[in-house]
Design an enzyme around this catalytic site. Structure first.
Site, PDB file in Angstrom:
ATOM      1  N   ASN A 176      -4.245  20.158 145.652  1.00 20.82           N
ATOM      2  CA  ASN A 176      -4.014  21.257 145.921  1.00 20.82           C
ATOM      3  C   ASN A 176      -3.772  21.520 143.898  1.00 20.82           C
ATOM      4  OD1 ASN A 176      -3.235  24.244 146.086  1.00 20.82           O
ATOM      5  ND2 ASN A 176      -1.815  23.417 147.776  1.00 20.82           N
ATOM      6  N   THR A 217      -9.026  21.571 146.452  1.00 23.26           N
ATOM      7  CA  THR A 217      -9.341  22.260 147.003  1.00 23.26           C
ATOM      8  C   THR A 217      -9.473  24.066 146.672  1.00 23.26           C
ATOM      9  OG1 THR A 217      -6.767  22.443 147.149  1.00 23.26           O
ATOM     10  CG2 THR A 217      -8.402  20.950 148.917  1.00 23.26           C
ATOM     11  N   GLU A 218     -10.327  24.412 147.851  1.00 22.58           N
ATOM     12  CA  GLU A 218     -10.433  25.937 146.942  1.00 22.58           C
ATOM     13  C   GLU A 218     -10.115  26.719 148.611  1.00 22.58           C
ATOM     14  OE1 GLU A 218     -15.569  26.198 147.624  1.00 22.58           O
ATOM     15  OE2 GLU A 218     -15.033  24.474 146.302  1.00 22.58           O
ATOM     16  N   HIS A 219      -9.477  26.731 148.697  1.00 26.56           N
ATOM     17  CA  HIS A 219      -7.831  27.819 150.198  1.00 26.56           C
ATOM     18  C   HIS A 219      -7.177  26.479 150.836  1.00 26.56           C
ATOM     19  CE1 HIS A 219     -11.064  26.395 152.737  1.00 26.56           C
ATOM     20  NE2 HIS A 219     -12.562  26.531 152.469  1.00 26.56           N
ATOM     21  N   ALA A 220      -6.820  27.357 151.078  1.00 23.60           N
ATOM     22  CA  ALA A 220      -5.495  26.901 151.813  1.00 23.60           C
ATOM     23  C   ALA A 220      -6.692  26.746 153.564  1.00 23.60           C
ATOM     24  CB  ALA A 220      -4.494  28.268 152.568  1.00 23.60           C
ATOM     25  N   ASP A 258       4.629  19.030 150.368  1.00 22.27           N
ATOM     26  CA  ASP A 258       4.890  19.232 151.936  1.00 22.27           C
ATOM     27  C   ASP A 258       3.769  19.417 152.354  1.00 22.27           C
ATOM     28  OD1 ASP A 258       6.950  17.097 151.090  1.00 22.27           O
ATOM     29  OD2 ASP A 258       8.375  18.692 151.570  1.00 22.27           O
ATOM     30  N   GLY A 297       4.241  19.337 143.762  1.00 25.43           N
ATOM     31  CA  GLY A 297       4.269  19.983 145.223  1.00 25.43           C
ATOM     32  C   GLY A 297       5.739  20.949 144.654  1.00 25.43           C
ATOM     33  N   ASP A 352       8.080  21.145 157.949  1.00 26.44           N
ATOM     34  CA  ASP A 352       7.716  20.212 157.189  1.00 26.44           C
ATOM     35  C   ASP A 352       7.312  21.605 155.609  1.00 26.44           C
ATOM     36  OD1 ASP A 352       7.958  18.496 158.759  1.00 26.44           O
ATOM     37  OD2 ASP A 352       5.836  17.922 158.493  1.00 26.44           O
TER      38      ASP A 352
HETATM   39  C1  LIG Z   1      24.167  26.839 147.589  1.00 26.44           C
HETATM   40  C2  LIG Z   1      23.935  24.916 147.725  1.00 26.44           C
HETATM   41  C3  LIG Z   1      22.856  24.782 148.276  1.00 26.44           C
HETATM   42  C4  LIG Z   1      22.341  23.346 149.014  1.00 26.44           C
HETATM   43  C5  LIG Z   1      21.408  23.126 149.760  1.00 26.44           C
HETATM   44  C6  LIG Z   1      20.707  21.775 149.345  1.00 26.44           C
HETATM   45  C7  LIG Z   1      20.010  21.152 150.868  1.00 26.44           C
HETATM   46  C8  LIG Z   1      18.834  21.156 150.961  1.00 26.44           C
HETATM   47  C9  LIG Z   1      18.086  20.242 151.720  1.00 26.44           C
HETATM   48  C10 LIG Z   1      16.675  20.456 151.509  1.00 26.44           C
HETATM   49  C11 LIG Z   1      16.124  19.846 152.720  1.00 26.44           C
HETATM   50  C12 LIG Z   1      14.482  20.312 152.433  1.00 26.44           C
HETATM   51  C13 LIG Z   1      13.581  19.719 154.059  1.00 26.44           C
HETATM   52  C14 LIG Z   1      11.963  19.139 152.893  1.00 26.44           C
HETATM   53  C15 LIG Z   1      11.417  20.564 153.315  1.00 26.44           C
HETATM   54  C16 LIG Z   1       9.867  21.631 152.765  1.00 26.44           C
HETATM   55  O1  LIG Z   1       9.858  20.332 153.570  1.00 26.44           O
HETATM   56  C17 LIG Z   1       9.614  22.427 152.327  1.00 26.44           C
HETATM   57  C18 LIG Z   1       7.901  22.185 151.730  1.00 26.44           C
HETATM   58  O2  LIG Z   1       8.199  21.914 150.529  1.00 26.44           O
HETATM   59  P1  LIG Z   1       7.133  21.856 149.677  1.00 26.44           P
HETATM   60  O3  LIG Z   1       5.659  21.883 150.346  1.00 26.44           O
HETATM   61  O4  LIG Z   1       7.118  21.055 148.576  1.00 26.44           O
HETATM   62  O5  LIG Z   1       7.052  22.967 149.129  1.00 26.44           O
HETATM   63  N1  LIG Z   1      10.882  22.694 151.313  1.00 26.44           N
HETATM   64  C19 LIG Z   1      11.700  23.607 151.473  1.00 26.44           C
HETATM   65  O6  LIG Z   1      11.635  23.826 153.016  1.00 26.44           O
HETATM   66  C20 LIG Z   1      12.536  24.403 150.930  1.00 26.44           C
HETATM   67  C21 LIG Z   1      13.814  24.151 151.491  1.00 26.44           C
HETATM   68  C22 LIG Z   1      15.031  24.651 150.322  1.00 26.44           C
HETATM   69  C23 LIG Z   1      16.430  25.003 151.069  1.00 26.44           C
HETATM   70  C24 LIG Z   1      17.317  25.913 149.963  1.00 26.44           C
HETATM   71  N1  LIG Z   2      -7.031  25.471 147.139  1.00 28.20           N
HETATM   72  C1  LIG Z   2      -5.760  26.439 147.190  1.00 28.20           C
HETATM   73  N2  LIG Z   2      -5.218  27.688 147.389  1.00 28.20           N
HETATM   74  C2  LIG Z   2      -4.619  28.298 148.049  1.00 28.20           C
HETATM   75  N3  LIG Z   2      -3.803  27.734 148.757  1.00 28.20           N
HETATM   76  C3  LIG Z   2      -3.689  26.424 148.993  1.00 28.20           C
HETATM   77  C4  LIG Z   2      -5.195  25.616 148.409  1.00 28.20           C
HETATM   78  N4  LIG Z   2      -5.099  24.462 148.970  1.00 28.20           N
HETATM   79  C5  LIG Z   2      -4.734  24.233 149.775  1.00 28.20           C
HETATM   80  N5  LIG Z   2      -3.243  25.425 149.578  1.00 28.20           N
HETATM   81  C6  LIG Z   2      -2.433  25.664 150.242  1.00 28.20           C
HETATM   82  O1  LIG Z   2      -1.110  25.747 149.590  1.00 28.20           O
HETATM   83  C7  LIG Z   2       0.139  25.444 150.804  1.00 28.20           C
HETATM   84  C8  LIG Z   2       1.771  24.921 149.739  1.00 28.20           C
HETATM   85  O2  LIG Z   2       1.109  23.865 149.358  1.00 28.20           O
HETATM   86  P1  LIG Z   2       1.587  23.280 148.517  1.00 28.20           P
HETATM   87  O3  LIG Z   2       0.940  21.655 147.979  1.00 28.20           O
HETATM   88  O4  LIG Z   2       2.666  22.169 149.737  1.00 28.20           O
HETATM   89  O5  LIG Z   2       2.505  22.823 147.706  1.00 28.20           O
HETATM   90  P2  LIG Z   2       4.351  23.451 147.541  1.00 28.20           P
HETATM   91  O6  LIG Z   2       5.444  22.180 147.348  1.00 28.20           O
HETATM   92  O7  LIG Z   2       3.903  24.200 146.106  1.00 28.20           O
HETATM   93  O8  LIG Z   2       4.169  24.813 148.712  1.00 28.20           O
HETATM   94  C9  LIG Z   2      -0.094  24.793 151.163  1.00 28.20           C
HETATM   95  O9  LIG Z   2       0.307  25.495 152.410  1.00 28.20           O
HETATM   96  C10 LIG Z   2      -1.732  24.413 151.653  1.00 28.20           C
HETATM   97  O10 LIG Z   2      -1.910  24.733 152.923  1.00 28.20           O
END
Ligand SMILES: CCCCCCCCCCCCC/C=C/[C@@H](O)[C@H](COP(=O)(O)O)NC(=O)CCCCC
Ligand SMILES: Nc1ncnc2c1ncn2[C@@H]1O[C@H](COP(=O)(O)OP(=O)(O)O)[C@@H](O)[C@H]1O
Ligand SMILES: [Ca+2]
Length: 556
Positions: free
Chosen positions: A144, A176-179, A204, A246, A516
């Protein structure tokens, strides 16, 4: 195989006896050093014996011997060139454990006098490696390019691809070219038979795409109807690797111990396997999503929904939206019903941690398959406090979280549920009831300290096999009538309209689910855990990284 003497470049003036069996490559020092103690000269052994498990050898190659050698960072001439005394050499690349679960690929070069012997060593080590059938040879990789700080492509090209090629792992790479590009490709087009695994480079959300593609394809091929919440899903045949690139990288962090691309690439190369539970999410017999880490309604749902509008901020969007959502302090009414996992080892507050080869996961997985239990969702479960094995809790919640793994991440190294298990067939259901802002802050802050985030009277946690949530407004007609009499309908309808107009400051009555890291707009859902449905290229978190920061891979 036994040979002596060989030299390795880490200790160029020292001679080693090197041995190889099916399990270990070992080199023992032969030389002794003289030491003067109270006028007498004693022979003393310095250092000693070093070894690396064959399973942690990445590759072996013949090495060109240079007439110079490196000592303390400077190139120096030796009195007798190693190229003269030991003109042949081979280099073993192997896993080296660094700090905080980080793995590195480290080289050890052995010199010897005989070219044939050198070739024989290389060949024999290669033969040993070829016996490791768990190692992937051909991988399908999805990158991605927009995940996290948009570094996915660079991370893969600079840090991962060279390691794969050193380990002779071939790849087909798709940027990847799109979501949903990866998901759809896996579902319909990808020639899965060609591969030993699928790797995603991203966060994630990208991992979520890959598991959706793979699980859906597997169920379709096996004639399993995903829309039926009662169906026993068929495990996927291909292992999945995650190269973290990510924003949160929670799945990688909680299964490997760190979000480091090189570490994850090495876990893929050595062919690690870690089973993982998968939750299926349904609404009225319609399949919605799968989840392996966090299913969060209320706080985490709202953080995600708000942060999606700020993707341009990169990973910092979660901090911004986190603070904003905390200040907004919305709560949501509804009913949570759940089937407690009473017949398993472990509980969410037992302070144990799921680690490599986890006994709890093994035992619970075994118990489940022996009993071949089928916990069916009882559609008729009423709102009584206890209905059969199901428990029902009504209330106002700031957050409803289901953590199927610890959800450890750099923001919270112990995670949302520190004792949750990766593969025990359960999820930890955390209910945070309406409380003051200051109390909610106490709860949140405890995710970042040693204090128990569950030890608060407005927080409860249950280890469950299934659960469902029904928001109050769609509970029943009786509720609706009562609400109308109480003058609630106007407010509710108003709230519904205002959900899309946050500027007017009304309190919304729905949140959405954070699945997730993907938004699930439905509020009413039913969830079931499918024990060990997928396998990752990981080994769980190693309890005590052996000999951290050692200069050589493993000191015996
Ligand atoms: C004021 C102090 C606050 C401290 C809070 C700390 C609690 C953090 C717990 C985070 C749990 C995260 C669980 C994971 C979620 C991820 O799947 C999701 C997407 O990840 P990604 O695709 O890599 O971007 N992330 C989140 O939903 C971010 C949650 C952040 C909350 C502050
Ligand atoms: N080429 C793309 N362009 C735009 N969005 C994309 C692409 N490839 C994947 N995605 C989407 O990007 C979103 C975030 O991806 P992720 O890899 O989890 O990054 P982040 O942790 O920053 O959220 C996902 O929902 C995925 O479906
Ligand atoms: Ca679990």
């Amino acid at each position: 195989m036994e040979e002596k003497p060989l030299r390795n470049t880490e200790h160029l003036r020292r001679v080693f006896e090197v041995t190889l069996n099916r399990v270990l490559l070992t080199w023992k020092e032969l030389q002794t050093k003289k030491k003067r103690v109270s006028g007498k000269i004693h022979n003393t052994f310095k250092a000693g014996s070093y070894s690396v498990p064959v399973s942690e050898i990445v590759a072996v190659r013949e090495t060109e011997v240079d007439s110079r050698t490196k000592d303390d960072g400077r190139w120096q001439k030796m009195s007798q060139k190693p190229s003269e005394a030991y003109p042949y050499a081979f280099t073993v690349s192997c896993v080296e454990r660094a700090s905080r679960h980080r793995w590195r690929c480290s080289d050890v070069t052995f010199h010897c006098t005989d070219g044939l012997v050198c070739q024989q060593w290389v060949q024999t080590i290669r033969e040993q490696l070829s016996l490791l059938t768990c190692r992937p040879k051909h991988l399908l990789v999805y990158i991605n390019p927009y995940g996290g700080k948009q570094q996915g492509k660079r991370i893969y090209e600079e840090k991962v691809a060279p390691l794969f090629s050193r380990a002779s792992v071939s790849t087909d790479v798709i940027v990847t070219e799109h979501a949903n590009h990866a998901r759809e490709h896996l579902k319909t087009e990808a020639e899965l038979k060609k591969y030993d695994g699928v790797v995603c480079v991203g966060g994630d959300g990208m991992f979520s795409e890959v598991i959706h593609g793979l699980i859906t394809r597997t169920q379709r091929d096996c004639g399993v109807d995903q829309d039926s919440a009662e169906e026993r899903l068929v495990p996927c045949g291909l292992r999945i690797g995650i190269i973290p690139a990510g924003s949160t990288d929670c799945i990688c962090y909680a299964t490997v111990g760190i979000n480091d691309p090189v570490t994850s690439a090495l876990h893929i190369i050595v062919g690690d396997s870690q089973p993982l539970d998968v939750c299926s999410v349904h609404h009225n017999n319609t399949f919605l999503k799968y989840s392996v880490s966090l299913l969060g309604y209320g706080f985490y749902g709202d953080v995600l929904a708000d942060s999606e509008r700020k993707r341009w901020m990169g990973p910092a969007r979660y901090d911004f939206s986190g603070v904003k959502t905390f200040l907004t302090h919305n709560y949501y009414e509804g009913t949570v019903s759940f089937l407690p996992a009473t017949d398993v080892l472990g509980s969410p507050r037992d302070k144990t941690v799921c680690t490599t080869g986890c006994y709890v996961c093994q035992r619970n997985g075994q118990l489940l398959s022996e009993a071949n239990q089928d916990y069916r969702v009882d559609e008729d479960a009423s709102d009584s406090e206890c209905d059969g094995d199901w428990r029902v809790i009504r209330g106002k919640f700031l957050a409803i979280n289901a953590a199927s793994m610890s959800c450890a991440c750099p923001r919270s190294p112990k995670g949302l549920s520190p004792s949750a298990h990766l593969a025990d067939g359960t999820t930890d259901l955390i209910l945070v009831r309406k409380c003051s802002r200051i109390n909610f802050l106490r709860h949140l802050l405890r995710h970042t300290s040693k204090d128990d985030q569950f030890d608060l009277d407005f927080v409860e946690v249950h280890r469950v096999r299934k659960f469902r949530f029904t928001p109050r407004h769609c509970e029943s007609d009786a509720d609706l009538q009562l609400d109308l009499r109480e003058g609630g309908a106007g407010k509710r309808l108003f709230s519904q309209i205002c959900r899309d107009h946050p500027a007017c400051g009304c309190t919304p009555i729905y949140s959405s689910w954070n699945c997730d890291g993907e938004i699930l707009p439905h509020a009413a859902i039913q969830v079931g855990v499918h024990s060990q449905l997928i396998q990752l290229f990981a080994r769980g978190i190693e309890e005590k990284p052996v000999f951290e920061d050692a200069g050589v891979p493993c000191v015996a």
